[in-house]
Structures are given as C-alpha cells and as structure tokens.
Design an enzyme around this catalytic site. Structure first.
Site, mmCIF file in Angstrom:
data_model
loop_
_atom_site.group_PDB
_atom_site.id
_atom_site.type_symbol
_atom_site.label_atom_id
_atom_site.label_comp_id
_atom_site.label_asym_id
_atom_site.label_seq_id
_atom_site.Cartn_x
_atom_site.Cartn_y
_atom_site.Cartn_z
ATOM 1 N N SER A 167 0.846 -1.190 0.000
ATOM 2 C CA SER A 167 0.000 0.000 0.000
ATOM 3 C C SER A 167 0.883 1.241 0.000
ATOM 4 O O SER A 167 2.046 1.180 -0.414
ATOM 5 C CB SER A 167 -0.948 -0.015 1.207
ATOM 6 O OG SER A 167 -1.920 1.004 1.107
ATOM 7 N N ASN A 168 0.352 2.355 0.437
ATOM 8 C CA ASN A 168 1.105 3.609 0.486
ATOM 9 C C ASN A 168 0.645 4.417 1.693
ATOM 10 O O ASN A 168 -0.217 3.975 2.459
ATOM 11 C CB ASN A 168 0.913 4.389 -0.815
ATOM 12 C CG ASN A 168 -0.547 4.572 -1.170
ATOM 13 O OD1 ASN A 168 -1.302 5.224 -0.452
ATOM 14 N ND2 ASN A 168 -0.971 3.955 -2.274
ATOM 15 N N ARG A 169 1.195 5.614 1.841
ATOM 16 C CA ARG A 169 0.943 6.403 3.052
ATOM 17 C C ARG A 169 -0.289 7.301 2.960
ATOM 18 O O ARG A 169 -0.535 8.112 3.854
ATOM 19 C CB ARG A 169 2.167 7.269 3.376
ATOM 20 C CG ARG A 169 3.403 6.458 3.742
ATOM 21 C CD ARG A 169 4.513 7.353 4.286
ATOM 22 N NE ARG A 169 4.966 8.331 3.309
ATOM 23 C CZ ARG A 169 4.740 9.628 3.369
ATOM 24 N NH1 ARG A 169 4.026 10.130 4.368
ATOM 25 N NH2 ARG A 169 5.199 10.452 2.452
#
Length: 403
Positions: free
Chosen positions: A212-214
């Site tokens: 995923s990402n932030r």
C-alpha cells in the site's frame, strides 16, 4: 477557513463544558485564534484558569471586572470576534439571546456581536422539548443564528434522550458546512453529482500482508465535505475507515484496486464530476497466496513478482461523455513534468499535482500545496494550506465550468 480567524467561545453552565476544551484545541490546530468569555455558572463546572491557559488570553466573567486594557470590554471583544460559538448553550442563554436580554458579560457581548453566531445546545431532553425553549430557538433562527440540534444519547441524569452535546467532529462539520453553503463561488455546484475516491488501495500478498502507500484519504474527504456543503450530491469511494464521513455523503468502502475500479465503474455514468483523489496502487502481486507465507530459513530471501494494476483513470476518460474528470499526480521528483505527461496520456480534464516527498504536505498530513493543470490554460499554483481550503479552491475553479 480557520487560519488566523478570530473565534470567541461563549461558555455557559452545563456539564458538557468539558467537551468544549477539545473543541477549542481542534480549532487552534486548524489555525484559529481563540478567546473565551464565561458565565459565573460555567465556572462552577470548570474554572476560568483552564480556558485562560488554553486560549492564551484573559477570560472575562463579569461586566465590571477589568481583565483587558479596554474601557468597554464587551464591545472590544465583540469587535474582535469574527465568529462566535455559544457552547454548551443552556436554556437560559438561549432565552436571553432570543429576547435581547443583556444582564451579564456573556449575554451583553453576544448582543454586540455582528458576525456569524453558532449555538450548540446541551441540556436535559425534557428541557429541550419544552415549547418555550423551542419558541426561543425559532426566534434565534429567524435572526440568522445557526442552531445545531443536540445528539441522542446518555445524559447526566442517568438515562438517555435528546440533549447530548455533539462530538467535536460533528460540531466542526456543522459550522464548516454552514459557512461553505454561503460561498457564492460554489453555487454552480449545487445539485451536481460528485464521485470522489479517497485513501490508498491495498494489494494483498497473502491473507495478512499487502502493498500500500501512506495516503490517509484526508484530501478525498476534504473534497467530499466541501462538495456536499455546496449543495452537491456526493458519493465517496474510500479505502479508509479512520476518518469520519461528512454528513450527507454516501460512502462506499473498498480495499483493493479491483474493488475500487468496480465501484467507480458502477457509479461513473450518473456522475457530473469525478475526482480521483485516491492513491491507487500501480502494481500488485502476480499471484495471491491463500495462506500466510512463512519465513524461509534456508535462503533467507523472498522474491515477489508484480504486475501492473488496471489504470482506472484512463479507462474512465475513454468512457466519459458529459463528465468532468479530475486526476491526481502524486510525485516525489520532476513534479510538473510528470504531471504534464499524465495530463496528456490520461485524458483527464484536470490534473492536480502534489509533492509527496515532503513531510509537511501530501500524504498522511492535514495540509497540502498543489498545482492545477488543464489543457489550454495556464497552471494554477495553490500554496500550502489546509486540505479543506485546497478542496474549496479547486471546486471554485470547477464551479466556473457550470456557471
């Protein structure tokens, strides 16, 4: 919206007074400058030293005490005030405000305030339902004073009913929505249908691990709130459950790229405006393993093969008819160059470029700074400000398309 805004809290005597502390702190975090006035009854619950400490200003409770250099303290405070919040508002202060009674510092100052006033009542449910109180509330509304209905829930008396002070997010949402509704620059969006995505998608490796990402989803939620406040119909497709859903917004919860693609496809045809604010994963595992992958004690290595995910934005622009499509370019380098390439290749009407390499803007924070790109128009740069204000400025540009 809140940056350097002068907000005065008029605090009256109710058990919900402790909730106002959190409300003040929240507004200060948004950049507001806060002052406080209290009734003598309010001090029976929380002393004025508490509010002097958190506001950084003297707190006046009596018409004749001298806590500032101004010879007419109630007029000085009224003139300083750009927005007034009466919280918790008792039946007593509601009655005074409705009938123009000025017999203490709070009621006298409120009579001199000429800026927007918001009343947040909290009281016993029987008091709330009393016809006299309801008449007074109607008088306040006729005077263009905004009254937020209390919540249902446990009361101080030990039973449940309508009269509970709402939580901080709900109060802020009520005030912000009301202020945004009065923004004439957003009037072109009334009754338009928005489809907005938010958050970072997950690409699962096995049942417990994912890529995923932030992205926190805050930018997408800010667009949803401002669009809804402008009178638009809003569907929000979100990967996060960590943010409160703006009042009146229809939420569709998803996790993966495939789920988001399906949700967007199902709702795109009915939309007038699509805002793809979600950070969609560019890659996902070639193969999903249906059990938790164990460590390999022999090689101490693990190779993960990835493939590109579907390009949701590009697939939708190929289908669009009347819709305005807004995409995002979250970049760590060559911001404008990459955003221009995305504008050319994706078929979107707008690309909003934002730098996610910085810690103070972009992913997982409350502020942003963006550049808006559109064909045959000069780029528009919006400096660092709250994501809500970024959303407001972007939507003002979109509203011009419909005006």
């Amino acid at each position: 919206m809140w940056k350097d805004k002068h907000v005065t809290f008029f605090i009256t005597g109710g058990i919900a007074i402790y909730k106002v502390i959190d409300l003040i702190r929240s507004l200060q975090k948004k950049g507001a400058k806060v002052r406080v006035a209290m009734t003598k009854e309010a001090m029976r619950f929380v002393g004025k030293a508490t509010f002097q400490t958190i506001s950084g200003h003297p707190v006046q409770t009596d018409l004749f005490e001298q806590v500032t250099s101004s010879p007419v303290a109630h007029v000085e405070l009224a003139d300083w005030t750009e927005l007034a919040i009466v919280a918790p508002a008792t039946a007593n202060i509601v009655g005074k405000m409705a009938n123009g009674i000025a017999d203490d510092f709070v009621s006298t100052t409120l009579l001199a305030v000429s800026t927007p006033v918001f009343v947040i009542p909290a009281m016993n449910n029987h008091m709330w339902q009393n016809p006299a109180l309801q008449r007074n509330l109607n008088l306040l509304k006729q005077d263009d004073i905004q009254v937020m209905p209390p919540d249902d829930g446990p009361l101080a008396e030990g039973y449940s009913g309508k009269g509970r002070f709402p939580d901080t997010f709900a109060v802020l949402n009520f005030i912000e929505t009301n202020l945004l509704e009065k923004n004439e620059q957003l009037q072109g969006l009334k009754h338009k249908r928005f489809l907005i995505t938010a958050g970072g998608t997950r690409a699962y490796i096995d049942p417990v691990r994912y890529i995923s990402n932030r992205s926190s989803g805050k930018m997408g939620y800010a667009f949803a709130q401002v669009a809804r406040a402008s009178g638009a119909e809003v569907t929000l497709i979100s990967t996060t459950n960590q943010l409160p859903v703006p009042v009146g917004v229809h939420l569709i919860s998803v996790e993966t790229v495939t789920e988001m693609q399906q949700a967007v496809q199902q709702n795109f045809a009915d939309a007038d405006i699509l805002i793809m604010a979600a950070a969609v994963s560019d890659y996902e595992p070639v193969q999903f393993v249906d059990h938790k992958i164990k460590k390999n004690s022999k090689t101490k290595q693990f190779t993960l093969e990835l493939k590109e995910t579907p390009d949701i934005l590009k697939s939708l622009t190929a289908q669009k008819k009347k819709q305005i499509v807004v995409g995002f370019a979250a970049e760590t380098d060559d911001l404008l160059q990459n955003a221009e390439a995305k504008l050319a290749s994706k078929g979107a009407d707008f690309i909003i470029a934002n730098d996610v390499s910085r810690g103070d803007i972009g992913f997982n924070v409350s502020e942003n700074a963006v550049t808006i790109l559109q064909r045959q128009h000069a780029n528009i740069t919006i400096p660092k400000m709250s994501k809500q204000m970024i959303a407001k400025k972007v939507l003002e540009i979109l509203a011009k398309r419909f005006s």
